[in-house]
Motif scaffolding. Structure first.
Motif, PDB file in Angstrom:
ATOM      1  N   ASP A 105       0.805  -1.220   0.000  1.00  0.00           N
ATOM      2  CA  ASP A 105       0.000   0.000   0.000  1.00  0.00           C
ATOM      3  C   ASP A 105       0.840   1.275   0.000  1.00  0.00           C
ATOM      4  OD1 ASP A 105      -2.409  -1.417   0.047  1.00  0.00           O
ATOM      5  OD2 ASP A 105      -2.289  -1.612   2.240  1.00  0.00           O
ATOM      6  N   PHE A 106       2.152   1.125   0.070  1.00  0.00           N
ATOM      7  CA  PHE A 106       3.026   2.290   0.178  1.00  0.00           C
ATOM      8  C   PHE A 106       2.796   3.292  -0.953  1.00  0.00           C
ATOM      9  CE2 PHE A 106       6.966   4.419  -1.110  1.00  0.00           C
ATOM     10  CZ  PHE A 106       7.190   5.193   0.019  1.00  0.00           C
ATOM     11  N   PHE A 107       2.843   2.815  -2.198  1.00  0.00           N
ATOM     12  CA  PHE A 107       2.723   3.729  -3.329  1.00  0.00           C
ATOM     13  C   PHE A 107       1.324   4.330  -3.420  1.00  0.00           C
ATOM     14  CE2 PHE A 107       6.488   1.271  -4.560  1.00  0.00           C
ATOM     15  CZ  PHE A 107       7.364   2.323  -4.725  1.00  0.00           C
ATOM     16  N   ALA A 108       0.327   3.576  -3.040  1.00  0.00           N
ATOM     17  CA  ALA A 108      -1.039   4.119  -3.020  1.00  0.00           C
ATOM     18  C   ALA A 108      -1.148   5.229  -1.984  1.00  0.00           C
ATOM     19  CB  ALA A 108      -2.048   3.013  -2.728  1.00  0.00           C
ATOM     20  N   ARG A 109      -0.553   5.019  -0.812  1.00  0.00           N
ATOM     21  CA  ARG A 109      -0.580   6.063   0.231  1.00  0.00           C
ATOM     22  C   ARG A 109       0.226   7.278  -0.205  1.00  0.00           C
ATOM     23  NH1 ARG A 109       0.456   1.616   3.677  1.00  0.00           N
ATOM     24  NH2 ARG A 109       2.538   2.422   4.073  1.00  0.00           N
ATOM     25  N   LEU A 110       1.375   7.038  -0.828  1.00  0.00           N
ATOM     26  CA  LEU A 110       2.205   8.144  -1.311  1.00  0.00           C
ATOM     27  C   LEU A 110       1.461   8.949  -2.378  1.00  0.00           C
ATOM     28  CD1 LEU A 110       4.904   9.622  -1.185  1.00  0.00           C
ATOM     29  CD2 LEU A 110       5.773   8.015  -2.900  1.00  0.00           C
ATOM     30  N   ASN A 111       0.817   8.284  -3.304  1.00  0.00           N
ATOM     31  CA  ASN A 111       0.033   8.985  -4.326  1.00  0.00           C
ATOM     32  C   ASN A 111      -1.104   9.777  -3.703  1.00  0.00           C
ATOM     33  OD1 ASN A 111       1.559   8.278  -6.555  1.00  0.00           O
ATOM     34  ND2 ASN A 111       0.404   6.398  -6.924  1.00  0.00           N
ATOM     35  N   ALA A 112      -1.742   9.217  -2.691  1.00  0.00           N
ATOM     36  CA  ALA A 112      -2.828   9.934  -2.013  1.00  0.00           C
ATOM     37  C   ALA A 112      -2.288  11.186  -1.324  1.00  0.00           C
ATOM     38  CB  ALA A 112      -3.510   9.019  -1.003  1.00  0.00           C
ATOM     39  N   LEU A 113      -1.112  11.081  -0.704  1.00  0.00           N
ATOM     40  CA  LEU A 113      -0.501  12.258  -0.074  1.00  0.00           C
ATOM     41  C   LEU A 113      -0.105  13.299  -1.115  1.00  0.00           C
ATOM     42  CD1 LEU A 113       1.700  10.576   2.676  1.00  0.00           C
ATOM     43  CD2 LEU A 113      -0.344  11.988   3.022  1.00  0.00           C
ATOM     44  N   ASN A 114       0.429  12.844  -2.250  1.00  0.00           N
ATOM     45  CA  ASN A 114       0.773  13.773  -3.331  1.00  0.00           C
ATOM     46  C   ASN A 114      -0.466  14.521  -3.801  1.00  0.00           C
ATOM     47  OD1 ASN A 114       3.439  13.016  -3.277  1.00  0.00           O
ATOM     48  ND2 ASN A 114       3.324  11.711  -5.073  1.00  0.00           N
ATOM     49  N   ASP A 115      -1.562  13.782  -4.001  1.00  0.00           N
ATOM     50  CA  ASP A 115      -2.814  14.397  -4.449  1.00  0.00           C
ATOM     51  C   ASP A 115      -3.333  15.391  -3.411  1.00  0.00           C
ATOM     52  OD1 ASP A 115      -2.648  12.867  -6.745  1.00  0.00           O
ATOM     53  OD2 ASP A 115      -4.167  11.404  -6.083  1.00  0.00           O
ATOM     54  N   LYS A 116      -3.217  15.027  -2.147  1.00  0.00           N
ATOM     55  CA  LYS A 116      -3.676  15.911  -1.068  1.00  0.00           C
ATOM     56  C   LYS A 116      -2.857  17.203  -1.054  1.00  0.00           C
ATOM     57  CE  LYS A 116      -4.562  16.008   3.882  1.00  0.00           C
ATOM     58  NZ  LYS A 116      -4.502  15.252   5.144  1.00  0.00           N
ATOM     59  N   PHE A 117      -1.539  17.072  -1.208  1.00  0.00           N
ATOM     60  CA  PHE A 117      -0.695  18.266  -1.234  1.00  0.00           C
ATOM     61  C   PHE A 117      -1.058  19.139  -2.429  1.00  0.00           C
ATOM     62  CE2 PHE A 117       2.917  20.854  -2.422  1.00  0.00           C
ATOM     63  CZ  PHE A 117       3.268  21.414  -1.210  1.00  0.00           C
TER      64      PHE A 117
END
Length: 119
Positions: free
Chosen positions: A8-20
């Motif tokens: 799930d690391f990359f999914a969480r990272l992408n979600a954080l990128n989108d949030k930023f």
């Protein structure tokens, strides 16, 4: 032994990128609002601290989420502001010069905050 990659690391990272990325317009609006309240003839220390904290936050996190130049420019403004904060008295033209740089930064970031060049 190889370390297992968290699936799930990359999914969480992408979600954080989108949030930023989604937060950039509101962050720029907050910077613009603070700047509009700034009075160079009688700067409010709390407002100066607020501007410093916003720029510091952008500078510290932008590159992590792929906004390298946005973060670099925030760091430059933050450092210039820190120098002004170190003085007992700052002339209104010096504040106005700094604010012109902030205005330019916000206007640029509102157009394309992920650009890889700053004018």
């Amino acid at each position: 032994m190889a370390t297992l990659i968290d699936q799930d690391f990359f999914a969480r990272l992408n979600a954080l990128n989108d949030k930023f990325a989604a937060s950039v317009p509101s962050t720029m609006a907050r910077l613009r609002d603070a700047r509009m309240r700034f009075e160079p003839h009688a700067p409010d220390n709390a407002l100066v601290a607020e501007l410093h904290q916003m720029l510091h936050t952008i500078a510290g996190s932008a590159a992590t989420f792929g906004f390298r130049v946005l973060g670099q420019q925030a760091r430059q403004l933050e450092q210039r502001l820190r120098v002004l904060m170190a003085f007992e008295t700052v002339s209104p033209p010096d504040w106005e010069n700094w604010m012109a740089g902030l205005d330019e930064y916000v206007a640029w970031a509102e157009v394309n905050p992920k650009a890889d060049q700053y004018p």
